[in-house]
Design a protein around this motif. Sequence first.
Motif, PDB file in Angstrom:
ATOM      1  N   LEU A   1       4.678  -1.198  -2.043  1.00  0.00           N
ATOM      2  CA  LEU A   1       5.909  -1.673  -1.397  1.00  0.00           C
ATOM      3  C   LEU A   1       5.898  -1.335   0.094  1.00  0.00           C
ATOM      4  O   LEU A   1       6.242  -2.164   0.932  1.00  0.00           O
ATOM      5  CB  LEU A   1       7.139  -1.038  -2.041  1.00  0.00           C
ATOM      6  CG  LEU A   1       7.758  -1.774  -3.197  1.00  0.00           C
ATOM      7  CD1 LEU A   1       8.899  -0.975  -3.791  1.00  0.00           C
ATOM      8  CD2 LEU A   1       8.241  -3.147  -2.780  1.00  0.00           C
TER       9      LEU A   1
ATOM     10  N   ASN B   1       3.021  -3.399   1.829  1.00  0.00           N
ATOM     11  CA  ASN B   1       3.332  -4.821   1.741  1.00  0.00           C
ATOM     12  C   ASN B   1       2.082  -5.709   1.763  1.00  0.00           C
ATOM     13  O   ASN B   1       2.036  -6.697   2.480  1.00  0.00           O
ATOM     14  CB  ASN B   1       4.312  -5.227   2.847  1.00  0.00           C
ATOM     15  CG  ASN B   1       5.001  -6.529   2.524  1.00  0.00           C
ATOM     16  OD1 ASN B   1       5.118  -6.904   1.358  1.00  0.00           O
ATOM     17  ND2 ASN B   1       5.446  -7.232   3.543  1.00  0.00           N
TER      18      ASN B   1
ATOM     19  N   LYS C   1       0.682  -8.373  -0.028  1.00  0.00           N
ATOM     20  CA  LYS C   1       1.275  -9.314  -0.990  1.00  0.00           C
ATOM     21  C   LYS C   1       0.391  -9.581  -2.207  1.00  0.00           C
ATOM     22  O   LYS C   1       0.857  -9.476  -3.344  1.00  0.00           O
ATOM     23  CB  LYS C   1       1.611 -10.623  -0.279  1.00  0.00           C
ATOM     24  CG  LYS C   1       2.370 -11.576  -1.161  1.00  0.00           C
ATOM     25  CD  LYS C   1       2.811 -12.801  -0.415  1.00  0.00           C
ATOM     26  CE  LYS C   1       3.589 -13.668  -1.385  1.00  0.00           C
ATOM     27  NZ  LYS C   1       4.507 -14.543  -0.750  1.00  0.00           N
TER      28      LYS C   1
ATOM     29  N   LYS D   1       0.124  -6.480  -4.362  1.00  0.00           N
ATOM     30  CA  LYS D   1       1.421  -6.217  -5.002  1.00  0.00           C
ATOM     31  C   LYS D   1       1.626  -7.129  -6.203  1.00  0.00           C
ATOM     32  O   LYS D   1       2.011  -6.679  -7.280  1.00  0.00           O
ATOM     33  CB  LYS D   1       2.578  -6.457  -4.014  1.00  0.00           C
ATOM     34  CG  LYS D   1       2.887  -5.350  -3.090  1.00  0.00           C
ATOM     35  CD  LYS D   1       4.178  -5.533  -2.327  1.00  0.00           C
ATOM     36  CE  LYS D   1       4.566  -6.911  -1.969  1.00  0.00           C
ATOM     37  NZ  LYS D   1       5.755  -7.024  -1.127  1.00  0.00           N
TER      38      LYS D   1
ATOM     39  N   TYR E   1       9.701  -6.405  -5.149  1.00  0.00           N
ATOM     40  CA  TYR E   1       8.402  -7.018  -4.901  1.00  0.00           C
ATOM     41  C   TYR E   1       8.489  -8.486  -4.504  1.00  0.00           C
ATOM     42  O   TYR E   1       7.557  -9.024  -3.969  1.00  0.00           O
ATOM     43  CB  TYR E   1       7.523  -6.887  -6.163  1.00  0.00           C
ATOM     44  CG  TYR E   1       6.653  -5.668  -6.165  1.00  0.00           C
ATOM     45  CD1 TYR E   1       7.199  -4.410  -6.108  1.00  0.00           C
ATOM     46  CD2 TYR E   1       5.274  -5.768  -6.238  1.00  0.00           C
ATOM     47  CE1 TYR E   1       6.413  -3.289  -6.130  1.00  0.00           C
ATOM     48  CE2 TYR E   1       4.490  -4.655  -6.269  1.00  0.00           C
ATOM     49  CZ  TYR E   1       5.056  -3.405  -6.213  1.00  0.00           C
ATOM     50  OH  TYR E   1       4.267  -2.297  -6.231  1.00  0.00           O
TER      51      TYR E   1
END
Length: 163
Positions: free
Chosen positions: A128, A131, A133, A136, A162
């Motif tokens: 988180l 970040n 993407k 995640k 998320y």
Amino acid sequence: MKDKDKYSIEWLRLKESEKKLFSAKYYFKKSNLYFDQLLFALKILSEQGTALRFVRDEDFDDKELDNLIPIVIEISIGGNIDHIPIARDILFKYRHNNIVKKTLPKMVLKYLDSSDDFIYRRIAELLLELNYKELKNSFINRCKKSENKDIVEIYNDFYEKYK
């Protein structure tokens, strides 16, 4: 008017301590074995906090980061709870560096085999903050599909964040 007439003794002591700290950091960095000592200190729990603060406050080239980042990632995921925030600060500082971008997915993959919900929660928090993407999304999908109810709970806790 002299400084001692304007400022409290505590403030003057703080300034003196800071000057000594900057001097000690400077001479430490100039020493022959400084980087080896730093790596060694990062691996010793009682020395880790000081070493992490040093790494956080200084700048390093890619060759040095190549050695530092795996240790910092390890601490940020499975390390002493007091040292995790400092390790995360370091990773956040270097989050755009290719070494972090390449090393983090490999190390996260290693930790996913553990099925330890504490580790999964630390990974979720770290991802988180950084970040990344794609990483995640991959991680949160793995949590969702887990047969371990504690790991599915991590999916539920972090899904909204998320998106």
